[in-house]
Design a protein around this motif. Structure first.
Motif, short mmCIF file in Angstrom:
data_model
loop_
_atom_site.label_atom_id
_atom_site.label_comp_id
_atom_site.label_asym_id
_atom_site.label_seq_id
_atom_site.Cartn_x
_atom_site.Cartn_y
_atom_site.Cartn_z
N GLY A 213 -26.97 22.54 -28.72
CA GLY A 213 -26.35 22.33 -29.71
C GLY A 213 -27.30 21.48 -30.69
O GLY A 213 -28.00 20.56 -29.99
N ARG A 214 -27.55 21.83 -31.89
CA ARG A 214 -28.53 20.72 -32.58
C ARG A 214 -27.47 19.71 -33.39
O ARG A 214 -28.23 18.47 -33.16
CB ARG A 214 -29.13 21.61 -33.86
N VAL A 215 -26.60 19.73 -33.94
CA VAL A 215 -25.67 18.96 -34.67
C VAL A 215 -24.53 18.35 -33.72
O VAL A 215 -24.58 17.18 -33.67
CB VAL A 215 -25.56 19.54 -35.99
N TYR A 216 -23.69 19.37 -33.40
CA TYR A 216 -22.80 18.93 -32.51
C TYR A 216 -22.88 19.33 -31.02
O TYR A 216 -23.14 20.60 -30.74
CB TYR A 216 -21.35 19.86 -32.88
N HIS A 217 -23.15 18.45 -30.18
CA HIS A 217 -23.68 18.42 -29.09
C HIS A 217 -22.57 18.88 -27.76
O HIS A 217 -22.72 19.66 -27.11
CB HIS A 217 -24.40 17.30 -28.47
N ILE A 218 -21.39 17.93 -28.12
CA ILE A 218 -20.28 18.12 -26.94
C ILE A 218 -20.90 18.04 -25.55
O ILE A 218 -20.43 18.98 -24.77
CB ILE A 218 -19.42 19.40 -27.22
N TYR A 219 -21.98 17.43 -25.36
CA TYR A 219 -22.56 16.94 -24.10
C TYR A 219 -21.71 16.40 -23.34
O TYR A 219 -21.72 16.22 -22.01
CB TYR A 219 -23.84 16.59 -24.55
N ASN B 70 -10.19 18.58 -27.14
CA ASN B 70 -10.25 17.68 -28.22
C ASN B 70 -11.96 17.15 -28.52
O ASN B 70 -12.32 16.69 -29.45
CB ASN B 70 -9.51 16.21 -28.30
N LEU B 71 -12.62 17.63 -27.18
CA LEU B 71 -14.01 17.02 -27.28
C LEU B 71 -14.66 17.92 -28.45
O LEU B 71 -15.73 17.47 -29.11
CB LEU B 71 -14.77 17.38 -25.97
N ALA B 72 -14.06 19.01 -28.67
CA ALA B 72 -14.91 20.03 -29.77
C ALA B 72 -14.56 19.30 -31.15
O ALA B 72 -15.52 19.48 -32.16
CB ALA B 72 -14.42 21.48 -29.51
N MET C 243 -19.09 9.50 -31.71
CA MET C 243 -17.62 9.96 -31.62
C MET C 243 -17.29 10.29 -30.08
O MET C 243 -16.32 10.35 -29.51
CB MET C 243 -17.54 10.71 -32.65
N GLU C 244 -18.30 11.44 -29.84
CA GLU C 244 -17.88 12.01 -28.30
C GLU C 244 -17.79 11.09 -27.36
O GLU C 244 -16.92 10.82 -26.58
CB GLU C 244 -18.97 12.86 -28.05
N ILE C 245 -18.79 10.14 -27.25
CA ILE C 245 -18.86 9.00 -26.16
C ILE C 245 -17.81 8.25 -26.30
O ILE C 245 -17.14 7.89 -25.13
CB ILE C 245 -20.28 8.30 -26.31
#
Lengths: 380, 190
Positions: free
Chosen positions: A157-163, A69-71, A84-86
Motif C-alpha cells: 500500500g502506498r498511503v494506507y499500509h495496514i502493515y 478494525n485495522l483497516a 494510527m495503526e501502531i
C-alpha cells in the motif's frame, strides 16, 4: 453547511462582513471550513466548522472484529496514517498482554519515522504554498513520493499500509530493502540544504512567517498544544522521549525546539525534525540485521478473538502531536469502545479560533497550515 | 528520576485528600483513579493546582447501557512528573447531566462538546454545547449503545433501485447480481 441552510449569524454593521473559507481551500489538508468575521482585512472572530469528513469510525469500530478494525484505523489521518495503526495495535497488545518480538518493534519504528518524514514533507510544502511559494510544495510532494514507493515495496500500500497487526507486523522486509531505504535517506538528506535555501533564506517566507500566529508557552500548555507546535514554543517535550514506547528509549535523537512560537518557528521545527527522523531510521537500519527472530508473536484465531476485559490509554507521538487511543473491551470479540484523541482536535479548533483573531485575512491560511491540522482526525 | 518515589508518595498523599477515592497503579507512568462524580472536579483541581498535571490529554465517554450509566474518563498528564492519571467517574444515564471542567482545563470545551453531540451528556458551564460535527443531524445521539445504525438507515433511507441497461443485458443472458443489497444483512444480530 448547505447553502439553503445558510443564515447570517448576525446582521453586521456596514464595515463588518462575514467570509466563509472552505470547505475546500488552501489552508488545510482536507475538507474543513473556517467562518470568519472581518473588519476590513482584519479578522475579528473565527469559527471552525468541521464534519465534512465525518465517517463515524468510532461507531463503526464497535461493530467490527478487533482484527477488522485495522483497516479502519489508518484512514483516521490520511497524511500520517502509520501512528494510527501502531497505536491501535499497542492498545490491543496492552489489553491482551501480548509480548511483541524485538524485530517487530524496530520495524515499527522505521515505518513510523518514514511516515513522519512523508507527513512533514507534505506539510512543509503546503505551508510554503500558503505564502505563494509553490516550488517547495512540488518538491515536497515529489520527495514524499519516494517514501511512498518504499511503503509500496514493504507492504503493497502506498498511503494506507495496514502493515501492523496486534502482536507484530505482517511480513518482513523484502531483500535489498535496507539499501534502498538508505539510498532514499541519502537523497533526502542531500535535499535539505536546498529546502533551506528555498524557504528559510527566502525573503518572502521570512517576511510572511515571522511573528505570525504566535503561541506563548503558557498558552500552549493551557490549550493542550502538543507535538512540533509545542516544541516551537520552547518546551522540549516529546512523547517518544518522555513517555517512551516501542524501542525509542534505545535510540539516540534530539528533541528539537525553537523559542519564537510563530509560524516560522513551527516550520523550522519540522525542518529540523526531518533530519532527526533520518537519523533515527539510519540507526534502525544499522540495528535490524543484528536482530533475528520472529516478526510477530502467536495470536489466537483472529476471527474468534475475545480480548480480555479492561481499558487502556495508549499515547504516541505522531507527526502532528500527541496521538492517543482509549480502548475499552468487555471481553467480547469486538471493541466495546474506542476513542481516538488526535492532536488536530485541539490545534484545528480552539487554538486556531484564538490565533486567527487579530490577524490579517491573507495570513489565515498560513496559520492553519503552520499548525499542521488534519481534518479527518477532527471528524473521525 | 531519583526522586520519583518521593514524588509518588507525595502524589498519593494529595490524592487521599479526596474521599472515597480508589487508586490503582497500572505501571510506572500510568495511574488509574476511580472517584465519585461529585468529587471529580475537586480531584482535577488538586491535580492541576498542586500536582502539576496541567495537560488534559482527553476526556473519553463510555456508555454502559446495562448499568444505566455513562463512564467519563479524564486523562491528565504531568510534564514534570511524567505520568498520566486517568480519572474514572460514573454518572447516571438519565438525565445525563454533568458539570463542566472548562474552568480548570480549557481544552475540555472541545471534548465536552464532542461528548454532548455523540452521547447527549450535557455539561453545565461548558462554553459551547452547539453542534459541531453532526451539524444537520436531528436523530438521537449516535454513539449511544442503544442507537442502531442499521435500523436507522432502513427506517430513513430507501435502497436505490439499481437496474441499468448493461445489467439488464447480463440478466437476459442468465447472469446478474448474486446478492442484492436490500437482501443483505450487514450485522449478525438476526
Amino acid at each position: 453547511m448547505r447553502p439553503e441552510n445558510y443564515e447570517a449569524r448576525r446582521q453586521p454593521p456596514s464595515h463588518e462582513y462575514e467570509l466563509n473559507i472552505g470547505p475546500n481551500h488552501p489552508g488545510i489538508e482536507g475538507n474543513y471550513a473556517f467562518k470568519l468575521r472581518l473588519h476590513g482585512d482584519e479578522v475579528i472572530e473565527g469559527r471552525a466548522d468541521a464534519g465534512y469528513l465525518h465517517r463515524g469510525f468510532e461507531k463503526l469500530m464497535e461493530g467490527r472484529l478487533w482484527i477488522q478494525n485495522l483497516a479502519i484505523t489508518p484512514r483516521i489521518c490520511v497524511p500520517d496514517p502509520v501512528p494510527m495503526e501502531i497505536s491501535y495495535c499497542l492498545a490491543v497488545e496492552d489489553l491482551c498482554g501480548l509480548e511483541v518480538p524485538e524485530r517487530a518493534k524496530w520495524l515499527r519504528v522505521m515505518q513510523a519515522e518514514l511516515s513522519r518524514l512523508a507527513a512533514h514533507l507534505f506539510t512543509f510544502g503546503g505551508h510554503a504554498a500558503t505564502t505563494g511559494m509553490y516550488t517547495p510544495m512540488f518538491w515536497g510532494i515529489a520527495d514524499r513520493d519516494l517514501i511512498l514507493d518504499l511503503f509500496e515495496e514493504l507492504c503493497g500500500g502506498r498511503v494506507y499500509h495496514i502493515y501492523n497487526i496486534p502482536g507484530g507486523v505482517r511480513r518482513d522486509m523484502p531483500p535489498g530493502f535496507i539499501e534502498r531505504v538508505s539510498n532514499t535517506l541519502d537523497y533526502l538528506e542531500s535535499r535539505l540544504p536546498d529546502y533551506d535555501d528555498l524557504m528559510f533564506k527566502n525573503r518572502v517566507f521570512v517576511k510572511r512567517a515571522r511573528g505570525i500566529g504566535v503561541i506563548s508557552q503558557k498558552h500552549a500548555l493551557d490549550w493542550a498544544v502538543t507535538g512540533p507546535n509545542l516544541r516551537a514554543t520552547g518546551l522540549a517535550f516529546d512523547v517518544r522521549r518522555d513517555d517512551p514506547y516501542l524501542v525509542y528509549d534505545q535510540i539516540d535523537f534530539d528533541v528539537v525546539t525553537e523559542d519564537a512560537g510563530d509560524a516560522w518557528a513551527r516550520a523550522l521545527v519540522r525542518r529540523k525534525e526531518l533530519f532527526q527522523s533520518i537519523r533515527i531510521i539510519r540507526q534502525v537500519l544499522a540495528k535490524l540485521p543484528e536482530i533475528p527472530g520472529p516478526i510477530r508473536c502467536p495470536i489466537p484465531n483472529p476471527l474468534a478473538w475475545n480480548v480480555p476485559a479492561g481499558s487502556t490509554y495508549v499515547r504516541m507521538e505522531s507527526s502532528k502531536g500527541e496521538l492517543a487511543w482509549y480502548v475499552v473491551s468487555n471481553g467480547g470479540e469486538k471493541p466495546y469502545r474506542t476513542h481516538v484523541r488526535g492532536p488536530s482536535q485541539m490545534h484545528a479548533v480552539q487554538v486556531l479560533e484564538k490565533l486567527a483573531v487579530g490577524c490579517r485575512i491573507e495570513d489565515v491560511a498560513q496559520i492553519m497550515f503552520s499548525l499542521d491540522a488534519c481534518p479527518p482526525e477532527v471528524d473521525r | 528520576m531519583t526522586e520519583g518515589k518521593e514524588l509518588t508518595t507525595w502524589l498519593d498523599k494529595v490524592l487521599t485528600e479526596i474521599e472515597g477515592i480508589e487508586i490503582r497503579r497500572k505501571s510506572s507512568r500510568r495511574l488509574r483513579v476511580d472517584v465519585a462524580a461529585d468529587a471529580l472536579p475537586a480531584l482535577l483541581e488538586l491535580l492541576r493546582g498542586r500536582a502539576s498535571y496541567v495537560h488534559l490529554s482527553a476526556i473519553s465517554c463510555v456508555d454502559w447501557l446495562d448499568d444505566g450509566e455513562f463512564e467519563l474518563v479524564y486523562h491528565v498528564w504531568s510534564y514534570e512528573m511524567q505520568s498520566l492519571v486517568s480519572a474514572h467517574t460514573r454518572i447516571p444515564r438519565e438525565p445525563g447531566i454533568y458539570i463542566s471542567v472548562y474552568d480548570i482545563y480549557t481544552p475540555a470545551a472541545f471534548f465536552e462538546r464532542d461528548i454532548h453531540e455523540m452521547y447527549g451528556v450535557f455539561f453545565e458551564g461548558s462554553p459551547d454545547m452547539s453542534k459541531f460535527i453532526l451539524t444537520e443531524w436531528d436523530g438521537p445521539p449516535p454513539m449511544r449503545k442503544d442507537f442502531d445504525s442499521e435500523a436507522w438507515v432502513n427506517d430513513h433511507f430507501d435502497w436505490q433501485n439499481y437496474n441499468p441497461e448493461w445489467l439488464q443485458e447480463i440478466i437476459a443472458q442468465g447472469g446478474g447480481i448474486a446478492v442484492r443489497p436490500d437482501e443483505q444483512r450487514f450485522s449478525r444480530k438476526q
